[in-house]
Write an enzyme that holds these catalytic residues in place. Structure first.
Site, short mmCIF file in Angstrom:
data_model
loop_
_atom_site.label_atom_id
_atom_site.label_comp_id
_atom_site.label_asym_id
_atom_site.label_seq_id
_atom_site.Cartn_x
_atom_site.Cartn_y
_atom_site.Cartn_z
N GLU A 86 35.96 16.66 13.11
CA GLU A 86 35.54 16.70 11.71
C GLU A 86 34.60 17.89 11.49
O GLU A 86 33.38 17.78 11.73
CB GLU A 86 34.80 15.41 11.35
CG GLU A 86 35.64 14.17 11.51
CD GLU A 86 35.17 13.07 10.57
OE1 GLU A 86 35.98 12.63 9.77
OE2 GLU A 86 33.98 12.70 10.62
N HIS B 210 29.51 10.04 14.12
CA HIS B 210 29.85 10.69 12.86
C HIS B 210 28.76 11.71 12.54
O HIS B 210 27.58 11.49 12.82
CB HIS B 210 29.96 9.65 11.74
CG HIS B 210 30.55 10.22 10.49
ND1 HIS B 210 29.80 10.96 9.60
CD2 HIS B 210 31.81 10.20 10.00
CE1 HIS B 210 30.60 11.36 8.61
NE2 HIS B 210 31.82 10.91 8.83
N GLY C 6 33.51 15.81 2.77
CA GLY C 6 33.03 15.48 1.43
C GLY C 6 32.82 16.70 0.54
O GLY C 6 32.21 16.59 -0.52
N LYS D 258 32.03 4.41 4.57
CA LYS D 258 30.60 4.79 4.53
C LYS D 258 29.79 3.72 3.79
O LYS D 258 30.15 2.55 3.86
CB LYS D 258 30.43 6.19 3.91
CG LYS D 258 31.35 7.21 4.56
CD LYS D 258 31.03 8.61 4.19
CE LYS D 258 32.05 9.55 4.82
NZ LYS D 258 31.74 10.94 4.59
N SER E 40 37.81 16.12 4.03
CA SER E 40 38.52 16.31 2.76
C SER E 40 40.04 16.22 2.91
O SER E 40 40.77 16.98 2.27
CB SER E 40 38.10 17.64 2.11
OG SER E 40 36.72 17.61 1.83
N GLU F 161 27.27 12.44 9.92
CA GLU F 161 26.16 11.94 9.09
C GLU F 161 25.14 11.20 9.95
O GLU F 161 23.94 11.25 9.70
CB GLU F 161 26.71 11.05 7.97
CG GLU F 161 27.41 11.89 6.91
CD GLU F 161 28.53 11.19 6.16
OE1 GLU F 161 28.64 9.96 6.23
OE2 GLU F 161 29.33 11.91 5.52
N ASN G 226 37.04 5.52 6.54
CA ASN G 226 35.60 5.31 6.71
C ASN G 226 34.98 5.15 5.33
O ASN G 226 34.82 6.13 4.61
CB ASN G 226 35.00 6.51 7.45
CG ASN G 226 33.49 6.45 7.54
OD1 ASN G 226 32.89 5.41 7.27
ND2 ASN G 226 32.88 7.56 7.91
C1 PEP Z 1 34.31 11.60 6.95
O1 PEP Z 1 33.15 11.51 6.57
O2 PEP Z 1 34.66 11.09 8.02
C2 PEP Z 1 35.25 12.32 6.08
C3 PEP Z 1 36.30 12.85 6.65
O3 PEP Z 1 34.92 12.39 4.75
P1 PEP Z 1 35.79 13.08 3.60
O4 PEP Z 1 37.23 12.66 3.80
O5 PEP Z 1 35.23 12.53 2.32
O6 PEP Z 1 35.61 14.54 3.73
#
Ligand code: PEP
Length: 253
Positions: A170, A98, A176, A11, A216, A100, A9
């Site tokens: 998630e 997601h 992040g 973003k 992460s 966000e 992703n």
């Molecule tokens: C995400 O936003 O789907 C995600 C997993 O981000 P990150 O890997 O940067 O934590």
């Protein structure tokens, strides 16, 4: 055998040139290094999707996803993109719900249910995201919270429709932040989700559901996470912006 999947992703990152460079590098690395049974998915921003599609069109292991779609079929929704538009350029997947989008755009479980319906009606596989905040994790009620997200956005689907969905767990506190859920924490939630799905749709559908971990995930922790019996791959944010890191995560199975 459940489908193994690693989805990147991007973003709101990468200009056209950056996105094409990243895609070209991933295409080359994946062709040379990645085994055939892993599905690799790239989710660039909307404006880059047609050109990314052009670069991956002859690579059978790599698929194209959108990061979102609107919950309406078409019409006066300035700035929005519909599931049929996404499908029309050759994408096969769409990320829905997601954290966000839930947080910054206040997307609700009911709204996400409509997005899931439109994705499926347009032959797109929804990668449906769920996960709890740190506050909910610390309250101890995280499994109930996550199962409720699934129930309110997905359990109206028929068994046939549900069998086309991919779920991404998630934990928001791990996205992040550099703070990954331990493999035990990920496995615990993935197993609980699978059990919950089995209660609604039966063991066969639950067993064949791909549940991805996101938060992460990096080359140095992917192996341990992907070794968990109920973790079928990853939804990768930050590490999907570097071709070497992303490909190394794909190779972690
Ligand atoms: C995400 O936003 O789907 C995600 C997993 O981000 P990150 O890997 O940067 O934590």
């Amino acid at each position: 055998m459940r489908q193994k999947i690693v989805a990147g992703n991007w973003k709101m990152n990468n200009t056209l040139n950056e996105g094409l460079k990243l895609t070209t590098e991933i295409v080359n690395m994946v062709a040379d290094e990645v085994r055939g049974d892993v599905k690799v998915i790239l989710a660039p921003p909307f404006v880059l999707m047609p050109q990314v599609k052009n670069l991956i069109k002859n690579v059978d292991k790599i698929y194209l996803s959108a990061q979102n779609c609107n919950e309406n079929v078409s019409g006066a929704f300035t700035g929005e993109v519909s599931a049929s538009m996404i499908s029309s350029i050759g994408a096969t997947h769409v990320i829905i719900g997601h954290s966000e989008r839930r947080e910054y755009f206040k997307e609700t479980n009911a709204q996400l249910a409509k997005k899931v319906d439109l994705a499926l009606a347009n032959n797109l596989t929804p990668i449906f995201c769920c996960g709890e905040s740190l506050e909910i994790r610390e309250s101890g009620n995280y499994e109930t919270f996550i199962c409720n997200q699934i129930k309110e956005s997905l359990f109206h689907l028929s068994a046939d429709e549900f069998s086309k969905v991919v779920i991404a767990y998630e934990p928001i506190w791990a996205i992040g932040t550099g703070k990954t859920a331990s493999s035990q924490q990920a496995q615990e939630v993935h197993a609980a989700l699978r059990k919950y799905v089995a209660g609604q749709y039966g063991d066969d559908i639950a067993e064949s559901l791909s549940i991805l971990y996101g938060g992460s995930c990096k080359p140095d922790n992917a192996k341990e996470l992907f070794a968990c019996p109920d973790v079928d791959g990853g939804l990768i944010g930050g590490a999907s912006l570097k071709s070497r890191d992303f490909t190394d995560i794909v190779k972690s199975f």
